[in-house]
Design a protein around this motif. Sequence first.
Motif, PDB file in Angstrom:
ATOM      1  N   GLU A 250      11.532 -37.485   9.558  1.00  0.00           N
ATOM      2  CA  GLU A 250      12.713 -37.568   8.701  1.00  0.00           C
ATOM      3  C   GLU A 250      13.941 -38.103   9.437  1.00  0.00           C
ATOM      4  O   GLU A 250      15.028 -37.530   9.371  1.00  0.00           O
ATOM      5  CB  GLU A 250      12.998 -36.228   8.033  1.00  0.00           C
ATOM      6  CG  GLU A 250      11.927 -35.844   7.038  1.00  0.00           C
ATOM      7  CD  GLU A 250      12.278 -34.642   6.191  1.00  0.00           C
ATOM      8  OE1 GLU A 250      13.390 -34.109   6.302  1.00  0.00           O
ATOM      9  OE2 GLU A 250      11.403 -34.243   5.401  1.00  0.00           O
TER      10      GLU A 250
ATOM     11  N   GLU B  75      15.182 -42.734   7.608  1.00  0.00           N
ATOM     12  CA  GLU B  75      16.142 -42.955   6.533  1.00  0.00           C
ATOM     13  C   GLU B  75      17.582 -43.016   7.037  1.00  0.00           C
ATOM     14  O   GLU B  75      18.468 -43.520   6.361  1.00  0.00           O
ATOM     15  CB  GLU B  75      16.004 -41.896   5.424  1.00  0.00           C
ATOM     16  CG  GLU B  75      16.355 -40.491   5.826  1.00  0.00           C
ATOM     17  CD  GLU B  75      15.187 -39.693   6.402  1.00  0.00           C
ATOM     18  OE1 GLU B  75      15.317 -38.459   6.463  1.00  0.00           O
ATOM     19  OE2 GLU B  75      14.164 -40.280   6.781  1.00  0.00           O
TER      20      GLU B  75
ATOM     21  N   LYS C 147      16.049 -50.842  10.407  1.00  0.00           N
ATOM     22  CA  LYS C 147      14.673 -50.330  10.405  1.00  0.00           C
ATOM     23  C   LYS C 147      13.787 -51.079  11.404  1.00  0.00           C
ATOM     24  O   LYS C 147      12.940 -50.478  12.056  1.00  0.00           O
ATOM     25  CB  LYS C 147      14.053 -50.418   8.999  1.00  0.00           C
ATOM     26  CG  LYS C 147      14.870 -49.799   7.868  1.00  0.00           C
ATOM     27  CD  LYS C 147      15.133 -48.333   8.032  1.00  0.00           C
ATOM     28  CE  LYS C 147      15.684 -47.732   6.759  1.00  0.00           C
ATOM     29  NZ  LYS C 147      16.951 -47.089   6.871  1.00  0.00           N
TER      30      LYS C 147
ATOM     31  N   THR D 137       9.145 -40.300   6.839  1.00  0.00           N
ATOM     32  CA  THR D 137      10.523 -40.592   6.448  1.00  0.00           C
ATOM     33  C   THR D 137      10.651 -40.733   4.942  1.00  0.00           C
ATOM     34  O   THR D 137       9.667 -40.969   4.248  1.00  0.00           O
ATOM     35  CB  THR D 137      11.013 -41.886   7.142  1.00  0.00           C
ATOM     36  OG1 THR D 137      12.398 -42.065   6.899  1.00  0.00           O
ATOM     37  CG2 THR D 137      10.252 -43.105   6.681  1.00  0.00           C
ATOM     38  N   TRP D 138      11.859 -40.598   4.467  1.00  0.00           N
ATOM     39  CA  TRP D 138      12.139 -40.820   3.059  1.00  0.00           C
ATOM     40  C   TRP D 138      12.098 -42.317   2.791  1.00  0.00           C
ATOM     41  O   TRP D 138      12.645 -43.112   3.568  1.00  0.00           O
ATOM     42  CB  TRP D 138      13.524 -40.280   2.717  1.00  0.00           C
ATOM     43  CG  TRP D 138      13.583 -38.791   2.722  1.00  0.00           C
ATOM     44  CD1 TRP D 138      13.559 -37.990   3.825  1.00  0.00           C
ATOM     45  CD2 TRP D 138      13.672 -37.938   1.607  1.00  0.00           C
ATOM     46  NE1 TRP D 138      13.626 -36.681   3.452  1.00  0.00           N
ATOM     47  CE2 TRP D 138      13.708 -36.620   2.081  1.00  0.00           C
ATOM     48  CE3 TRP D 138      13.747 -38.151   0.235  1.00  0.00           C
ATOM     49  CZ2 TRP D 138      13.803 -35.517   1.240  1.00  0.00           C
ATOM     50  CZ3 TRP D 138      13.845 -37.052  -0.595  1.00  0.00           C
ATOM     51  CH2 TRP D 138      13.864 -35.762  -0.091  1.00  0.00           C
ATOM     52  N   CYS D 139      11.447 -42.694   1.713  1.00  0.00           N
ATOM     53  CA  CYS D 139      11.333 -44.099   1.306  1.00  0.00           C
ATOM     54  C   CYS D 139      11.546 -44.187  -0.199  1.00  0.00           C
ATOM     55  O   CYS D 139      11.344 -43.215  -0.911  1.00  0.00           O
ATOM     56  CB  CYS D 139       9.934 -44.641   1.594  1.00  0.00           C
ATOM     57  SG  CYS D 139       9.485 -44.724   3.320  1.00  0.00           S
ATOM     58  N   HIS D 140      11.923 -45.378  -0.646  1.00  0.00           N
ATOM     59  CA  HIS D 140      11.858 -45.593  -2.088  1.00  0.00           C
ATOM     60  C   HIS D 140      10.460 -46.115  -2.408  1.00  0.00           C
ATOM     61  O   HIS D 140       9.683 -46.443  -1.511  1.00  0.00           O
ATOM     62  CB  HIS D 140      12.964 -46.517  -2.598  1.00  0.00           C
ATOM     63  CG  HIS D 140      12.920 -47.935  -2.112  1.00  0.00           C
ATOM     64  ND1 HIS D 140      11.925 -48.822  -2.461  1.00  0.00           N
ATOM     65  CD2 HIS D 140      13.770 -48.623  -1.319  1.00  0.00           C
ATOM     66  CE1 HIS D 140      12.161 -49.993  -1.922  1.00  0.00           C
ATOM     67  NE2 HIS D 140      13.272 -49.900  -1.203  1.00  0.00           N
TER      68      HIS D 140
ATOM     69  N   LEU E 168      19.577 -44.093  -5.837  1.00  0.00           N
ATOM     70  CA  LEU E 168      19.522 -44.197  -4.374  1.00  0.00           C
ATOM     71  C   LEU E 168      20.920 -44.341  -3.779  1.00  0.00           C
ATOM     72  O   LEU E 168      21.215 -43.779  -2.725  1.00  0.00           O
ATOM     73  CB  LEU E 168      18.633 -45.358  -3.941  1.00  0.00           C
ATOM     74  CG  LEU E 168      17.139 -45.109  -4.061  1.00  0.00           C
ATOM     75  CD1 LEU E 168      16.361 -46.394  -3.770  1.00  0.00           C
ATOM     76  CD2 LEU E 168      16.695 -43.999  -3.135  1.00  0.00           C
TER      77      LEU E 168
ATOM     78  N   CYS F 206      22.461 -41.940  -0.974  1.00  0.00           N
ATOM     79  CA  CYS F 206      22.930 -42.506   0.295  1.00  0.00           C
ATOM     80  C   CYS F 206      24.414 -42.227   0.515  1.00  0.00           C
ATOM     81  O   CYS F 206      24.828 -41.886   1.626  1.00  0.00           O
ATOM     82  CB  CYS F 206      22.646 -44.007   0.357  1.00  0.00           C
ATOM     83  SG  CYS F 206      20.895 -44.382   0.522  1.00  0.00           S
TER      84      CYS F 206
ATOM     85  N   LEU G 243      23.928 -42.141   4.258  1.00  0.00           N
ATOM     86  CA  LEU G 243      22.711 -42.821   4.697  1.00  0.00           C
ATOM     87  C   LEU G 243      22.823 -44.320   4.461  1.00  0.00           C
ATOM     88  O   LEU G 243      23.410 -44.748   3.466  1.00  0.00           O
ATOM     89  CB  LEU G 243      21.491 -42.294   3.919  1.00  0.00           C
ATOM     90  CG  LEU G 243      21.172 -40.819   4.076  1.00  0.00           C
ATOM     91  CD1 LEU G 243      20.088 -40.406   3.089  1.00  0.00           C
ATOM     92  CD2 LEU G 243      20.750 -40.519   5.491  1.00  0.00           C
TER      93      LEU G 243
ATOM     94  N   TRP H 185      17.680 -47.482   2.117  1.00  0.00           N
ATOM     95  CA  TRP H 185      16.300 -47.096   2.351  1.00  0.00           C
ATOM     96  C   TRP H 185      15.398 -48.303   2.188  1.00  0.00           C
ATOM     97  O   TRP H 185      15.795 -49.327   1.632  1.00  0.00           O
ATOM     98  CB  TRP H 185      15.865 -46.041   1.349  1.00  0.00           C
ATOM     99  CG  TRP H 185      16.479 -44.690   1.533  1.00  0.00           C
ATOM    100  CD1 TRP H 185      17.453 -44.338   2.428  1.00  0.00           C
ATOM    101  CD2 TRP H 185      16.181 -43.520   0.790  1.00  0.00           C
ATOM    102  NE1 TRP H 185      17.768 -43.015   2.273  1.00  0.00           N
ATOM    103  CE2 TRP H 185      16.997 -42.488   1.277  1.00  0.00           C
ATOM    104  CE3 TRP H 185      15.309 -43.254  -0.229  1.00  0.00           C
ATOM    105  CZ2 TRP H 185      16.951 -41.194   0.763  1.00  0.00           C
ATOM    106  CZ3 TRP H 185      15.269 -41.962  -0.743  1.00  0.00           C
ATOM    107  CH2 TRP H 185      16.086 -40.949  -0.244  1.00  0.00           C
ATOM    108  N   CYS H 186      14.169 -48.163   2.620  1.00  0.00           N
ATOM    109  CA  CYS H 186      13.159 -49.176   2.353  1.00  0.00           C
ATOM    110  C   CYS H 186      11.911 -48.458   1.843  1.00  0.00           C
ATOM    111  O   CYS H 186      11.883 -47.237   1.772  1.00  0.00           O
ATOM    112  CB  CYS H 186      12.876 -50.032   3.587  1.00  0.00           C
ATOM    113  SG  CYS H 186      12.178 -49.158   4.983  1.00  0.00           S
TER     114      CYS H 186
END
Length: 111
Positions: A30, A33, A38, A59-62, A80, A84, A89, A92-93
Motif C-alpha cells: 500500500e 498509490e 510509478k 497497492t490501490w489501483c483503479h 478518484l 486523491c 494522493l 492512480w493507475c
Amino acid sequence: MLEFVVSFQVADALEQPFPDEQFDLVWSMESGEHMPDKMKFVSELARVAAPGGIIAIVTWCHRDLLPSEKSLRPDEVSLLKRICDAYYLPAWCSAADYVKIAESLSLQVDI
C-alpha cells in the motif's frame, strides 16, 4: 532453528539508499498509490531486487480499462479525484499499467 534478522529503515521509495541487487524479496504494501512517478517507483524496486528475486506490489489501483475504452468513465474520474484530493494522493493507475511498467523493465510478471 532458523534465525532471521529484521531491520526497518525510513527512506525515499523513489531514491532508495540500498545497493543494487540487495534483496531476495522486495515487498511494497500500500505505497504505490502514494508515488507520483510509478515508473520510477517500480524501477527502484527492480533495482534493489537480486537476480531471481521476487517483487511483490500490493497497492490501490483503479480498474483495468476495456479494450474499447480510452479512459475511465467521468463518474469514476470524479470519485478518484475526490479520494486523491482527500488523502493528498497523486494519480492512480490500473493493475494493467503496473504490468506494462514491469514488462518494460524486462521483469517476469506473475499475477
